[in-house]
Write an enzyme that holds these catalytic residues in place. Structure first.
Site, PDB file in Angstrom:
ATOM      1  N   ARG A   1     -16.406  39.091  50.964  1.00  0.00           N
ATOM      2  CA  ARG A   1     -16.079  37.864  51.692  1.00  0.00           C
ATOM      3  C   ARG A   1     -16.547  37.911  53.145  1.00  0.00           C
ATOM      4  NH1 ARG A   1      -9.970  36.306  49.527  1.00  0.00           N
ATOM      5  NH2 ARG A   1     -10.541  36.058  47.332  1.00  0.00           N
TER       6      ARG A   1
ATOM      7  N   ASP B   1      -0.593  25.940  56.155  1.00  0.00           N
ATOM      8  CA  ASP B   1      -1.287  27.131  55.678  1.00  0.00           C
ATOM      9  C   ASP B   1      -1.753  27.897  56.906  1.00  0.00           C
ATOM     10  OD1 ASP B   1      -2.509  27.836  52.679  1.00  0.00           O
ATOM     11  OD2 ASP B   1      -3.557  28.823  54.320  1.00  0.00           O
TER      12      ASP B   1
END
Length: 294
Positions: free
Chosen positions: A51, A163
């Site tokens: 990632r 979030d």
């Protein structure tokens, strides 16, 4: 003489030797664990490296080793921190995920909440998706409640999605999704609440209608923060499939903080893979993974 076997082509983009040092991975894992609550054991090292390679390219760095140097030796951590969080957090989400929770919300929880506030004319129900990811859960809630409101017309609602990842929050605000992601949305709701892109493209997209987008808002929140800057009279909090990434102590702290934001009679809804076992929270279980505050 027999022809020699062809040599394998040399891959210029090979990642075989492109790794974070064990020290740098541990420092990243420790920071994420302390600040975000997500545990990154050594088995997650390859996932994290995969990632982070996008960030390596975006920064124009040659490899992950240079990225580690940038973070910890060149004072790049502060500037890179939001991108680091975006890279390592898991944002699995779907529309109408664990659909029985939405059925329960419409058929039982909302009617009971309205009854508790029968002295009020059209009470405002506050719903909070505390790990909203890209917004699929938020807009699922908006669809379900909008349908129910059309039937009953005796309440109002507002939805908050929070979030820690800024990138998923941005997608939630845009409310644009790949068309294949909406497969779980019932056809009637697709027709009522989704707009299809008229531009031909390799990957068709849809957008949530503005009538629903006006009923929701998004904000950044780290569940590991000591306090949450939101209302303390929330009717329903969804926190599904997030606690599994936290250790038991952090799970308990997060749940205690969230319950403190529920009004009496409000509901906390967890994922089916999670439970309240081992926490200090005393709540009445009304359905699998659904708990009511006294």
């Amino acid at each position: 003489m027999a022809p020699s076997a062809p040599q394998a082509a040399i891959r210029l983009d090979s990642t075989d030797d492109d790794h974070l040092s064990l020290r740098d991975f541990k420092r990243i894992a420790d920071l994420i664990g302390e600040e975000v609550g997500i545990k990154l054991p050594p088995t997650k090292r390859l996932m994290v490296e995969g990632r982070l390679r996008k960030r390596v390219r975006a920064l124009g760095l040659p490899n992950l080793e240079a990225y580690g140097t940038y973070l910890f030796q060149q004072d790049g951590l502060a500037a890179e921190w939001p991108f680091l969080i975006n890279a390592v957090t898991t944002n699995k989400t779907d529309f109408f995920r664990e659909p029985e929770h939405f059925d329960l919300l419409a058929e039982r929880l909302v009617p009971d909440l309205i009854e508790l506030r029968r002295a009020e004319r059209k009470p405002l129900l506050k719903i909070w998706s505390a790990a909203s990811s890209t917004g699929a859960e938020v807009y699922t809630l908006a669809m379900v409640l909008s349908d129910l409101l059309a039937q009953r017309q005796d309440f109002r609602f507002a939805i908050l999605g929070t979030d820690i990842s800024t990138s998923v929050l941005e997608q939630g605000v845009r409310a644009v999704y790949p068309a294949e992601l909406i497969a779980p949305v019932p056809p009637a709701k697709q027709q009522r609440y989704l707009m299809h892109s008229r531009k031909p493209g390799i990957r068709p997209e849809v957008r949530i209608v503005p009538e629903l987008r006006r009923l929701v808002r998004f904000a950044r929140l780290n569940l590991m923060d000591a306090t949450y800057p939101f209302d303390r009279d929330v009717d329903v909090i969804f926190l599904r499939n997030v606690l599994i990434y936290f250790d038991k102590a952090d799970q308990e702290k997060v749940i205690l903080r969230l319950v403190d934001h529920l009004r009496p009679g409000g509901y906390l809804i967890l994922g089916h893979s999670e439970s309240m076992i081992g926490t200090a929270v005393t709540m009445r279980q009304v359905a699998p993974a659904v708990f009511q505050k006294a």
